[in-house]
Design a protein around this motif. Structure first.
Motif, short mmCIF file in Angstrom:
data_model
loop_
_atom_site.label_atom_id
_atom_site.label_comp_id
_atom_site.label_asym_id
_atom_site.label_seq_id
_atom_site.Cartn_x
_atom_site.Cartn_y
_atom_site.Cartn_z
N LEU A 62 0.76 -1.23 -0.04
CA LEU A 62 -0.03 -0.16 0.06
C LEU A 62 0.80 1.21 0.08
CD1 LEU A 62 -2.67 1.58 0.41
CD2 LEU A 62 -2.62 1.12 2.79
N VAL A 65 2.00 1.79 -3.35
CA VAL A 65 0.97 2.22 -4.19
C VAL A 65 0.73 3.75 -4.11
CG1 VAL A 65 -1.44 1.90 -4.81
CG2 VAL A 65 0.04 0.16 -4.73
N GLU A 66 0.81 4.37 -2.75
CA GLU A 66 0.52 5.63 -2.39
C GLU A 66 1.73 6.62 -3.06
OE1 GLU A 66 -1.69 5.29 1.86
OE2 GLU A 66 0.31 5.39 1.77
N PRO A 69 1.15 5.98 -7.84
CA PRO A 69 -0.58 5.70 -8.09
C PRO A 69 -0.72 4.94 -9.37
CG PRO A 69 0.00 8.09 -8.07
CD PRO A 69 1.17 7.39 -7.62
N ARG A 72 -2.06 1.72 -8.76
CA ARG A 72 -3.32 1.09 -8.21
C ARG A 72 -4.30 0.31 -8.93
NH1 ARG A 72 -6.46 5.42 -4.62
NH2 ARG A 72 -8.24 4.54 -5.97
N TRP A 89 -8.27 -6.58 -1.78
CA TRP A 89 -8.57 -5.37 -1.12
C TRP A 89 -9.68 -4.53 -0.98
CZ3 TRP A 89 -3.60 -1.64 -1.95
CH2 TRP A 89 -2.50 -2.17 -1.46
N ASP A 93 -7.22 2.03 -2.34
CA ASP A 93 -6.12 2.32 -1.26
C ASP A 93 -6.46 2.05 -0.01
OD1 ASP A 93 -8.44 3.77 -1.05
OD2 ASP A 93 -7.63 5.88 -0.87
N ASP A 94 -6.99 0.69 0.14
CA ASP A 94 -7.34 0.12 1.46
C ASP A 94 -7.26 -1.51 1.31
OD1 ASP A 94 -8.47 -0.57 3.82
OD2 ASP A 94 -10.36 0.08 3.46
#
Length: 251
Positions: A62, A65-66, A69, A72, A89, A93-94
């Protein structure tokens, strides 16, 4: 990795971030691979290298990915990540409640990009096999049939539960024989199969059944299953029991 378009190569470019994960130092040395290579019948010399002590977690991925992006699940190109990419997921983003569990449903391209951003790389098959040969006290426990049988997950009384995983092995690496399997850098070259990342047309695999001649130990069924699975995958594929960890060459 082959000749990818410039746009795709830019997505795999390194950012210069130093590895922040906990790595174990593996000494390398003489090693007999399960795969019989034409030049050496599987007798190899493994150079010293470093490997992550644990597989990459959902939380770590994560964070990647942040920072990136483009990886994602709602933005990654289908060419690099199939429909199952990060599908477990809760959102792009979670990762949900399983944040500290090993990440799965990650394509080879995404795994390679993660490692490269960390100033690392995916381990080669030989490095992975070398690390996985150790048990808690022996650097190579593969001669122990009882130890090998624990990893077959065949439902018998002697098989280890698919979710069970003992502590770190003699190298200080854990998670190599748990419920998840892991990408390697050269997975598509195993057994002379076509390397779909580089355009290899598979000329080394001359006829059907050649794979049966390519193993030094055909009774090591757990290894045979792993090689068969990896060799059948496309680099954009994802699986619910396939994750990864990073490695680095020793300086």
């Amino acid at each position: 990795m082959g000749k990818l378009p410039l746009l795709l190569l830019s997505m795999l470019s390194a950012s210069g971030i130093a590895p922040g994960a906990d790595y174990a130092e593996l000494p390398g040395g003489a090693f007999r691979s399960a795969i019989r290579y034409e030049e050496n019948a599987g007798n190899l010399t493994v150079a010293p290298f470093l490997m992550m002590k644990a597989p990459v977690s959902n939380r770590q991925f994560l964070s990647f990915v942040e920072r990136n992006p483009q990886w994602r699940r709602d933005q990654a190109p289908a060419l690099l990540a199939g429909g199952g990419y990060l599908s477990h997921w809760h959102a792009g983003d979670d990762p949900g409640a399983a944040a500290d569990e090993a990440v799965v449903q990650v394509s080879w391209y995404a795994a390679a990009a993660y490692c490269k951003e960390q100033g690392a790389r995916l381990p080669t098959w030989t490095e992975w096999e070398y690390a996985a040969a150790a048990d808690g006290s022996r650097l190579d426990a593969r001669h122990d049939a009882a130890w090998r049988a624990r990893w077959l997950h065949d439902g018998t009384a002697n098989a280890m539960d698919a979710g069970a995983q003992p502590g770190a092995n003699a190298h200080g690496v854990s998670g190599l024989h748990g419920r998840n399997w892991e990408w390697t850098d050269d997975y598509a070259s195993l057994l002379g199969a076509p390397d779909r990342r580089s355009g290899d047309d598979g000329d080394r695999l001359k006829f059907c059944g050649a794979t049966a001649l390519s193993f030094n130990d055909r009774e090591n069924y757990a290894v045979l299953k792993r090689i068969a699975l990896l060799s059948a995958l496309q680099p954009a594929n994802t699986l619910g029991n396939l994750g990864f960890r990073c490695a680095r060459s020793s300086q």
